[in-house]
Design an enzyme around this catalytic site. Structure first.
Site, PDB file in Angstrom:
ATOM      1  N   CYS A 150      -2.586  -2.300   6.961  1.00  0.00           N
ATOM      2  CA  CYS A 150      -1.967  -0.984   6.793  1.00  0.00           C
ATOM      3  C   CYS A 150      -2.798   0.251   7.284  1.00  0.00           C
ATOM      4  CB  CYS A 150      -1.342  -1.116   4.381  1.00  0.00           C
ATOM      5  SG  CYS A 150      -0.937   0.420   4.652  1.00  0.00           S
ATOM      6  N   CYS A 157      -3.685  14.272   2.479  1.00  0.00           N
ATOM      7  CA  CYS A 157      -1.897  13.834   3.372  1.00  0.00           C
ATOM      8  C   CYS A 157      -1.135  15.795   3.052  1.00  0.00           C
ATOM      9  CB  CYS A 157      -0.798  13.125   2.672  1.00  0.00           C
ATOM     10  SG  CYS A 157       0.478  13.078   3.448  1.00  0.00           S
ATOM     11  N   CYS A 161       3.110  14.533  -2.294  1.00  0.00           N
ATOM     12  CA  CYS A 161       4.265  13.746  -2.788  1.00  0.00           C
ATOM     13  C   CYS A 161       3.729  13.686  -4.371  1.00  0.00           C
ATOM     14  CB  CYS A 161       4.778  12.233  -2.926  1.00  0.00           C
ATOM     15  SG  CYS A 161       5.921  12.775  -0.672  1.00  0.00           S
ATOM     16  N   CYS A 164       2.165  10.316  -5.781  1.00  0.00           N
ATOM     17  CA  CYS A 164       0.541   9.523  -4.755  1.00  0.00           C
ATOM     18  C   CYS A 164      -0.707  10.303  -5.267  1.00  0.00           C
ATOM     19  CB  CYS A 164       0.797   9.837  -3.008  1.00  0.00           C
ATOM     20  SG  CYS A 164       0.605   8.950  -2.088  1.00  0.00           S
ATOM     21  N   CYS A 382       0.318   0.705  -2.929  1.00  0.00           N
ATOM     22  CA  CYS A 382       1.154   2.014  -1.848  1.00  0.00           C
ATOM     23  C   CYS A 382       0.401   2.824  -2.614  1.00  0.00           C
ATOM     24  CB  CYS A 382       2.570   1.867  -2.167  1.00  0.00           C
ATOM     25  SG  CYS A 382       2.891   0.435  -1.112  1.00  0.00           S
TER      26      CYS A 382
HETATM   27  N1  SAH Z   1       3.113   9.415   3.734  1.00  0.00           N
HETATM   28  C1  SAH Z   1       4.703   7.723   5.104  1.00  0.00           C
HETATM   29  C2  SAH Z   1       3.210   6.122   5.292  1.00  0.00           C
HETATM   30  C3  SAH Z   1       2.614   6.535   4.023  1.00  0.00           C
HETATM   31  S1  SAH Z   1       3.196   6.524   1.831  1.00  0.00           S
HETATM   32  C4  SAH Z   1       5.335   8.297   3.673  1.00  0.00           C
HETATM   33  O1  SAH Z   1       5.347   9.174   2.513  1.00  0.00           O
HETATM   34  O2  SAH Z   1       6.044   7.083   3.127  1.00  0.00           O
HETATM   35  C5  SAH Z   1       4.064   4.762   2.377  1.00  0.00           C
HETATM   36  C6  SAH Z   1       4.836   4.339   0.671  1.00  0.00           C
HETATM   37  O3  SAH Z   1       3.763   4.539  -0.138  1.00  0.00           O
HETATM   38  C7  SAH Z   1       5.902   5.679   0.980  1.00  0.00           C
HETATM   39  O4  SAH Z   1       7.415   5.004   1.028  1.00  0.00           O
HETATM   40  C8  SAH Z   1       5.342   6.083  -0.718  1.00  0.00           C
HETATM   41  O5  SAH Z   1       6.966   7.331  -0.896  1.00  0.00           O
HETATM   42  C9  SAH Z   1       4.673   5.602  -1.371  1.00  0.00           C
HETATM   43  N2  SAH Z   1       3.944   5.360  -2.561  1.00  0.00           N
HETATM   44  C10 SAH Z   1       3.217   6.487  -2.600  1.00  0.00           C
HETATM   45  N3  SAH Z   1       2.797   7.082  -3.493  1.00  0.00           N
HETATM   46  C11 SAH Z   1       2.614   5.406  -4.167  1.00  0.00           C
HETATM   47  C12 SAH Z   1       2.815   4.796  -5.366  1.00  0.00           C
HETATM   48  N4  SAH Z   1       1.534   5.606  -6.460  1.00  0.00           N
HETATM   49  N5  SAH Z   1       2.998   4.077  -5.155  1.00  0.00           N
HETATM   50  C13 SAH Z   1       4.054   3.029  -5.158  1.00  0.00           C
HETATM   51  N6  SAH Z   1       4.485   3.378  -3.958  1.00  0.00           N
HETATM   52  C14 SAH Z   1       3.721   4.974  -3.841  1.00  0.00           C
HETATM   53 FE1  SF4 Z   2       1.965  12.135   1.943  1.00  0.00          FE
HETATM   54 FE2  SF4 Z   2       1.692  10.279  -0.273  1.00  0.00          FE
HETATM   55 FE3  SF4 Z   2       3.845  11.503   0.445  1.00  0.00          FE
HETATM   56 FE4  SF4 Z   2       3.130   9.451   2.089  1.00  0.00          FE
HETATM   57  S1  SF4 Z   2       4.129   9.339  -0.043  1.00  0.00           S
HETATM   58  S2  SF4 Z   2       3.963  11.806   2.694  1.00  0.00           S
HETATM   59  S3  SF4 Z   2       1.122   9.074   1.754  1.00  0.00           S
HETATM   60  S4  SF4 Z   2       1.735  12.311  -0.595  1.00  0.00           S
END
Ligand code: SAH
Ligand code: SF4
Length: 402
Positions: A150, A157, A161, A164, A382
């Site tokens: 990964c 970032c 979100c 995250c 993730c």
């Molecule tokens: N920024 C990109 C890729 C990195 S995040 C994106 O958002 O797609 C990769 C995945 O992890 C995304 O699908 C996101 O929704 C998920 N993710 C983020 N925070 C998470 C968490 N706390 N628990 C589970 N999945 C999470």
């Molecule tokens: Fe950025 Fe986390 Fe959202 Fe992915 S899920 S776009 S890493 S803030």
């Protein structure tokens, strides 16, 4: 609000912008020029600058991307005087180094990988499988040793979100193509992987939003495919839905598979947890995804992080089902149980709810899989990637390397 900066960030990452500040631009590395990350044309320009024939660039490329050499003087395929002249001129290989590693009870390993400026990025190795990216056991018959790496695309970032952990860092900087591809090579080297004999999947799902660092991300993919030798069919990039990035991606001759972080059944609910939805709503997002020409048997993955009581109800599943059926695309859904982070106002869905959600999607004729959580105890799962200077992993004593 941080997402309001996306316009600026996007213009920073659009064609014509300056290269992101690299570790090699740091004062510590002043005068040093890293070779790792350069493509064959750029290497050719360099060797020709030393009045050497173009085939020397091929030898250099092999040393960088196939033999994973770390020191220019060790590249024995090049004549000694060329190596010496290059070192004198300030060239070095500059392969990113693993400076710290954490090992999970489930075999997942999380690395901090550093450049010369001491900034670290996070990269995760998941042995035995794909960490759920395929999630459907489709690769179970292979007798090759399998693993998934990964990979991060930015430090931090900007997308914000709410669920995250990486978002809490904000955006520190973009990674260069060499730093993105270098994470992979550093990990392959650590595990003594034999390319071609072992099946390696790459998921660009680490820290950062790859499509907000597009101009470094795609060259990194090209290096990994064309020089390191990992097929693009074994790579998946996940985006939170950066529509201009998806439209550019649709034009790429060499590209990974696509995953979209959906995470909610409609715009209103998605805006709450992914404020970026205000900029690019689901209709525009799905319309952009439909522009991507899929290869035979290719499916787009829609990731859905289940947040207990918030987006995991059966009616949410039915709404997701309707939304995605209307999209009329070859697709699958990967359900991800939310991985907790400190101070975050969410809870994990219980196993029965996860099962019912999956079941309802299947009733809607959608392929739906539950992604196996990996490395939660070391914050490698993730959305948990955040520099350990700020959050110490629990339960497992960190294993220090070098
Ligand atoms: N920024 C990109 C890729 C990195 S995040 C994106 O958002 O797609 C990769 C995945 O992890 C995304 O699908 C996101 O929704 C998920 N993710 C983020 N925070 C998470 C968490 N706390 N628990 C589970 N999945 C999470
Ligand atoms: Fe950025 Fe986390 Fe959202 Fe992915 S899920 S776009 S890493 S803030």
């Amino acid at each position: 609000m941080r997402y309001a900066c996306l316009y600026e960030l996007w213009s920073m990452t659009s064609p014509g912008r300056k290269k992101p500040i690299s570790i090699l631009d740091s004062p510590e590395a002043a005068g040093a020029q890293s070779l790792f990350g350069l493509n064959i044309q750029q290497l050719t320009d360099i060797v020709e600058g030393f009045s050497e024939p173009a085939y020397r660039a091929k030898q250099l490329s092999e040393a960088l991307y196939r033999q994973w050499e770390e020191e220019l003087p060790d590249v024995s395929t090049l004549p000694r005087n060329l190596r010496e002249a290059m070192v004198e001129r300030g060239y070095h290989i500059g392969l990113p180094r693993i400076v710290e590693s954490f090992v999970s009870m489930d075999g997942t390993e999380r690395y901090l990988i550093a450049g010369n400026d001491g900034q670290t990025v996070e990269t995760v190795w998941m042995p035995d499988g794909d960490g759920g990216e395929a999630g459907d056991g489709s690769e179970a018959e292979t007798d090759l040793r399998r693993a998934t790496i990964c990979v991060s695309s930015q430090i931090g970032c900007a997308v914000n979100c709410q669920f995250c952990l990486t978002a809490k860092l904000g955006i520190l900087r973009n990674l260069t193509a060499g730093e993105i591809a270098g994470q992979v090579v550093a990990v392959l080297k650590r595990h003594k992987v034999e390319i071609g004999k072992q099946r390696i999947n790459l998921v660009f799902m680490g820290m950062g939003e790859p499509f907000l660092n597009y101009d470094e991300f795609i060259p990194a993919v090209r290096l990994l495919v064309e020089e390191v030798g990992i097929p693009e069919s074994r790579m998946t990039v996940s985006t939170s839905g950066i529509v201009p990035g998806i439209l550019r991606f649709a034009q790429e001759p060499v590209r990974p598979k696509l995953a979209i972080s959906l995470n909610a059944p409609n715009d209103a609910a998605r805006t709450e947890i992914m404020p970026i939805t205000r900029k690019w709503d689901l209709a525009h997002l799905i319309a952009a995804v439909r522009q991507v020409p899929l290869r035979p048997k290719e499916r787009v993955t829609f990731e859905y992080v289940l947040l207990g009581g918030l987006n995991d109800r059966q009616r949410d599943a039915d709404e997701v089902g309707q939304l995605l059926r209307r999209a009329n695309l070859p697709l699958k859904v990967n359900l991800i149980v939310w991985n907790p982070g400190p101070g975050m106002p969410y809870r994990m869905s219980d196993p029965h709810t996860v099962h019912m959600f999956q079941y309802r999607l299947k009733l809607n004729n959608l392929a739906a899989y539950v992604r196996r959580p990996r490395g939660r105890d070391i914050f490698a799962a993730c959305g948990q990637l955040k520099r350990t200077t700020e959050i110490k992993p629990v339960q497992i004593k960190p294993m220090r390397l070098g």
